[in-house]
Design a protein around this motif. Structure first.
Motif, mmCIF file in Angstrom:
data_model
loop_
_atom_site.group_PDB
_atom_site.id
_atom_site.type_symbol
_atom_site.label_atom_id
_atom_site.label_comp_id
_atom_site.label_asym_id
_atom_site.label_seq_id
_atom_site.Cartn_x
_atom_site.Cartn_y
_atom_site.Cartn_z
ATOM 1 N N ASN A 52 0.827 -1.206 0.000
ATOM 2 C CA ASN A 52 0.000 0.000 0.000
ATOM 3 C C ASN A 52 0.865 1.261 0.000
ATOM 4 O OD1 ASN A 52 -1.539 2.004 2.278
ATOM 5 N ND2 ASN A 52 -2.668 1.460 0.455
ATOM 6 N N VAL A 53 1.866 1.284 0.866
ATOM 7 C CA VAL A 53 2.741 2.456 0.968
ATOM 8 C C VAL A 53 3.548 2.634 -0.324
ATOM 9 C CG1 VAL A 53 4.795 3.290 2.163
ATOM 10 C CG2 VAL A 53 2.870 2.483 3.485
ATOM 11 N N ILE A 107 1.061 4.081 -2.921
ATOM 12 C CA ILE A 107 0.759 5.506 -2.733
ATOM 13 C C ILE A 107 1.900 6.371 -3.264
ATOM 14 C CG2 ILE A 107 0.540 7.295 -0.945
ATOM 15 C CD1 ILE A 107 -1.043 5.159 0.681
ATOM 16 N N THR A 108 3.110 5.947 -2.998
ATOM 17 C CA THR A 108 4.277 6.746 -3.393
ATOM 18 C C THR A 108 4.724 6.433 -4.827
ATOM 19 O OG1 THR A 108 5.704 5.051 -2.405
ATOM 20 C CG2 THR A 108 5.119 6.936 -1.018
ATOM 21 N N GLN A 109 4.008 5.524 -5.475
ATOM 22 C CA GLN A 109 4.310 5.088 -6.851
ATOM 23 C C GLN A 109 5.661 4.396 -6.981
ATOM 24 O OE1 GLN A 109 3.447 8.120 -9.769
ATOM 25 N NE2 GLN A 109 1.377 8.436 -9.003
ATOM 26 N N LEU A 110 6.261 4.058 -5.858
ATOM 27 C CA LEU A 110 7.541 3.340 -5.922
ATOM 28 C C LEU A 110 7.343 1.895 -6.370
ATOM 29 C CD1 LEU A 110 9.298 4.747 -2.733
ATOM 30 C CD2 LEU A 110 9.849 5.226 -5.126
#
Lengths: 144, 112
Positions: free
Chosen positions: B87-88, B91-94
């Motif tokens: 999820n994280v 969100i950061t598109q990483l």
């Protein structure tokens, strides 16, 4: 709560935030996300506000009112311009090592606002709707 | 945070256990990757299955790892990400930056 400007103190922030969120009946996913937002705000207050290892303190205030949890994180730093921060999702910033904390805070909370005091200091205010009224949570505890 | 290291053929698998967060684990991951590269390792697989929490500083370390590994002509893969880590990263598109696997055999096979 008030913590020193040391990163070790973030463990205490984690514990307190997670405990409170569980008490308020947030589900596991919301506990993880909201507590991470609190951690990011507190880490920013230490790193970019007071400066790590400094003498200034970081204040973290939790308030439950009208089915919303409000969290205020305050430091004594010189502040910043939120509108001037680089967009961490822009292609040119995607591979930068920093700059994602506020993005996570905004993603995980219903509202995030920044205020800058005239005498110095930044206050980050974050709000999240609670899953049930705190009064109900108290009643559940009493009925158990 | 503890980082265990094991070898499968020429692939070094690093497994950080605990938190990769500011001031706690972020530097340890950086040092471990540097050690692998300095000792000639060119294929690195990070097993995040035992990583309980990662904040924005931890994400920064993953980005720095990607940059360092690429600069040295090496390869980096991630595996066993929890739902919250995915999820994280989303969100950061990483999540678009890394090759991510749920299965170790697939991850190992993906290295050239």
């Amino acid at each position: 709560m008030t913590i020193r400007s040391h990163f070790d103190e973030l463990e205490l922030v984690d514990s307190l935030a997670e405990g409170l969120l569980r008490y308020l009946h947030f589900d596991t996913k919301s506990v993880e996300r909201t507590s991470l937002a609190v951690r990011e705000a507190a880490a920013n207050a230490i790193q970019h506000g007071n400066g790590p290892g400094g003498n200034e303190l970081v204040s973290i205030r939790f308030q439950i009112e009208n089915r919303h949890l409000t969290i205020e994180v305050s430091d004594r730093g010189s502040g910043f311009d939120p509108d001037a921060l680089p967009d961490p999702l822009a292609p040119e910033n995607l591979l930068k090592a920093s700059g994602r904390g506020i993005l996570l805070m905004k993603s995980f909370m219903d509202e995030v606002a920044f205020a800058f005091q005239n005498d110095g200091g930044t206050v980050v205010t974050m709000r999240k709707r609670t899953p049930s009224p705190p009064e109900d949570a108290t009643n559940c505890e009493e009925n158990d | 945070m503890e980082i265990t290291k094991r070898q499968r053929q020429d692939i070094t698998i690093l497994e950080p256990k605990g938190k990769i967060t500011i001031g706690k684990g972020d530097v340890a991951l950086r040092d471990s990757i540097q050690q692998v590269l300095d000792s000639g390792g060119r294929k690195i697989l990070i097993d995040l299955g035992a990583t309980k929490k990662m904040d924005s500083s931890g994400l920064g370390e993953l980005v720095a790892a990607h940059a360092t590994v690429t600069e040295r002509g090496a390869e980096l893969r991630l595996m066993n990400l929890s739902r919250k880590l995915k999820n994280v990263l989303g969100i950061t598109q990483l999540i678009t930056v890394y090759d991510i696997f749920d299965d170790e055999e697939e991850a190992v096979a993906s290295f050239g």
